[in-house]
Write a protein that holds these residues in place. Structure first.
Motif, mmCIF file in Angstrom:
data_model
loop_
_atom_site.group_PDB
_atom_site.id
_atom_site.type_symbol
_atom_site.label_atom_id
_atom_site.label_comp_id
_atom_site.label_asym_id
_atom_site.label_seq_id
_atom_site.Cartn_x
_atom_site.Cartn_y
_atom_site.Cartn_z
ATOM 1 N N GLY A 96 18.691 10.681 2.529
ATOM 2 C CA GLY A 96 17.472 10.282 3.218
ATOM 3 C C GLY A 96 16.552 11.450 3.489
ATOM 4 N N TYR A 97 15.263 11.180 3.479
ATOM 5 C CA TYR A 97 14.228 12.156 3.831
ATOM 6 C C TYR A 97 13.328 11.485 4.863
ATOM 7 C CZ TYR A 97 15.584 14.476 -0.547
ATOM 8 O OH TYR A 97 16.285 15.089 -1.554
ATOM 9 N N PHE A 98 13.130 12.156 5.991
ATOM 10 C CA PHE A 98 12.327 11.569 7.052
ATOM 11 C C PHE A 98 11.098 12.428 7.314
ATOM 12 C CE2 PHE A 98 11.265 11.019 11.600
ATOM 13 C CZ PHE A 98 10.928 9.670 11.564
ATOM 14 N N TYR A 99 9.946 11.767 7.351
ATOM 15 C CA TYR A 99 8.680 12.440 7.639
ATOM 16 C C TYR A 99 8.098 11.862 8.925
ATOM 17 C CZ TYR A 99 8.962 13.846 2.723
ATOM 18 O OH TYR A 99 9.369 14.365 1.503
ATOM 19 N N LYS A 113 0.855 -1.193 0.000
ATOM 20 C CA LYS A 113 0.000 0.000 0.000
ATOM 21 C C LYS A 113 0.887 1.237 0.000
ATOM 22 C CE LYS A 113 -3.918 -2.161 2.400
ATOM 23 N NZ LYS A 113 -3.391 -3.527 2.414
ATOM 24 N N ASP A 114 0.294 2.382 -0.308
ATOM 25 C CA ASP A 114 1.076 3.605 -0.485
ATOM 26 C C ASP A 114 2.001 3.882 0.696
ATOM 27 O OD1 ASP A 114 -0.369 3.842 -2.785
ATOM 28 O OD2 ASP A 114 -1.541 5.589 -2.165
ATOM 29 N N TYR A 115 1.498 3.685 1.912
ATOM 30 C CA TYR A 115 2.230 4.075 3.114
ATOM 31 C C TYR A 115 3.124 2.959 3.655
ATOM 32 C CZ TYR A 115 -1.577 1.416 5.197
ATOM 33 O OH TYR A 115 -2.467 0.415 5.500
ATOM 34 N N GLU A 116 3.109 1.788 3.014
ATOM 35 C CA GLU A 116 3.845 0.656 3.551
ATOM 36 C C GLU A 116 5.298 0.629 3.071
ATOM 37 O OE1 GLU A 116 0.578 -2.778 4.474
ATOM 38 O OE2 GLU A 116 1.231 -2.595 2.385
ATOM 39 N N SER A 117 6.105 -0.115 3.802
ATOM 40 C CA SER A 117 7.532 -0.221 3.493
ATOM 41 C C SER A 117 7.737 -1.032 2.222
ATOM 42 C CB SER A 117 8.265 -0.894 4.653
ATOM 43 O OG SER A 117 8.092 -0.181 5.859
ATOM 44 N N LYS A 132 10.110 5.262 16.520
ATOM 45 C CA LYS A 132 8.985 4.338 16.690
ATOM 46 C C LYS A 132 7.925 4.529 15.614
ATOM 47 C CE LYS A 132 10.879 2.596 20.294
ATOM 48 N NZ LYS A 132 12.174 3.269 20.120
ATOM 49 N N SER A 133 7.995 5.636 14.890
ATOM 50 C CA SER A 133 7.043 5.903 13.820
ATOM 51 C C SER A 133 7.693 6.859 12.834
ATOM 52 C CB SER A 133 5.746 6.505 14.378
ATOM 53 O OG SER A 133 6.013 7.744 15.033
ATOM 54 N N GLY A 134 6.979 7.166 11.762
ATOM 55 C CA GLY A 134 7.522 8.037 10.734
ATOM 56 C C GLY A 134 7.975 7.244 9.522
ATOM 57 N N LEU A 135 8.207 7.959 8.426
ATOM 58 C CA LEU A 135 8.565 7.333 7.154
ATOM 59 C C LEU A 135 9.923 7.838 6.691
ATOM 60 C CD1 LEU A 135 7.156 5.467 4.958
ATOM 61 C CD2 LEU A 135 6.799 7.584 3.687
ATOM 62 N N LEU A 136 10.826 6.908 6.400
ATOM 63 C CA LEU A 136 12.154 7.237 5.885
ATOM 64 C C LEU A 136 12.221 6.870 4.413
ATOM 65 C CD1 LEU A 136 15.166 8.028 6.142
ATOM 66 C CD2 LEU A 136 15.607 5.660 6.866
ATOM 67 N N ILE A 192 10.888 3.111 4.426
ATOM 68 C CA ILE A 192 10.708 2.327 5.642
ATOM 69 C C ILE A 192 9.730 3.046 6.549
ATOM 70 C CG2 ILE A 192 11.837 1.457 7.729
ATOM 71 C CD1 ILE A 192 14.405 1.217 6.026
ATOM 72 N N ASN A 193 8.615 2.383 6.845
ATOM 73 C CA ASN A 193 7.634 2.899 7.786
ATOM 74 C C ASN A 193 7.952 2.275 9.140
ATOM 75 O OD1 ASN A 193 5.381 3.491 9.340
ATOM 76 N ND2 ASN A 193 3.965 3.337 7.628
#
Length: 239
Positions: A113-116, A41-45, A87-91, A73-74
């Motif tokens: 890298g970009y981290f959200y 899915k869009d948000y998955e690793s 523990k959370s966030g998207l790399l 990586i989620n």
């Protein structure tokens, strides 16, 4: 790698079993990475494919061209996430690519890298950059001992025993944290004691990843920056 499998290996190896205490003292946590046949899915690793980005995101470039999307990586998908990782966030990770091979994997900025911290407002990048295959990735908690004699100088046993590690069931080529793993190097690629192994990846034809003639890519981050979820400055080596 799987802690139970490593424990069995140590217990049954005549060279290693007398040094259980030493090995337990140098164990590091890791996160094993393996592929899923399910569509991500869009948000998955995942590795490859199209990244989930912010609205103001601009695709990174280097002096020879554009970066390629390595994967995302989620962190919320990692159960019992090691304390070193968010523990959370998207790399999002990208690597420098050029058809002529002039970009070197040891150069600063080879991987960016970009981290959200929040992913709710992110969307898939509208302009796909490649038709390369994408694979959903899953995670499992593991532990690592050094896989190469060059990673330490205080071995109390013949390190020939380490060469049997890749034959273990549950041995993963791709993982986060732990110790770096390589094929052809004869030195510890960690930049210094202030740095930690972030991600170790092998080569895959399906993603057109060929690190150092088919070996492994190792990505490192400063320990303090990892504590602050700051992925803006990474170092790499391959071999």
């Amino acid at each position: 790698m799987n802690p139970k499998i490593l424990e069995k290996f140590i217990n049954t190896d005549e060279e290693l079993s007398p040094h259980r205490g030493y090995l337990e003292s140098i164990i590091k946590p890791s996160v094993d990475i393996f592929f899923s046949d399910d569509e991500a899915k869009d948000y998955e690793s995942r590795f490859g494919g199209t990244p989930l980005v912010s609205k103001d995101f601009m695709w990174p470039t280097h002096e020879e061209g554009e970066y390629r999307f390595l994967g995302q990586i989620n962190f919320s998908e990692i159960s019992n996430c090691p304390e070193q990782l968010p523990k959370s966030g998207l790399l999002l990770l990208f690597y420098a690519y050029d058809e002529d091979g002039e970009i070197f994997w040891g150069d600063d900025g080879y991987v960016v890298g970009y981290f959200y911290p929040q992913i709710t407002d992110l969307t898939l990048y509208e302009q796909a950059r490649s038709n390369l295959k994408t694979k959903k990735i899953l995670f499992s908690n593991g532990i690592e001992i050094p896989r190469h004699e060059d990673l330490r100088k205080d071995w109390p046993f013949d390190t020939e025993a380490l060469y049997d590690l890749p034959d273990l069931e549950g041995y993963h080529e791709d993982y986060m944290l732990g110790y770096p793993s390589f094929c052809t190097l004869a030195y510890d690629p960690t930049p210094s004691d202030d740095w930690i192994s972030l991600l170790t990846l092998t080569s895959y034809d399906e993603f057109e990843w060929c690190w150092h003639d088919g070996d492994k890519l190792m990505i490192f981050i400063e320990k303090e920056k990892l504590k602050n979820a700051d992925f803006s400055s990474l170092k790499t080596d391959a071999g």
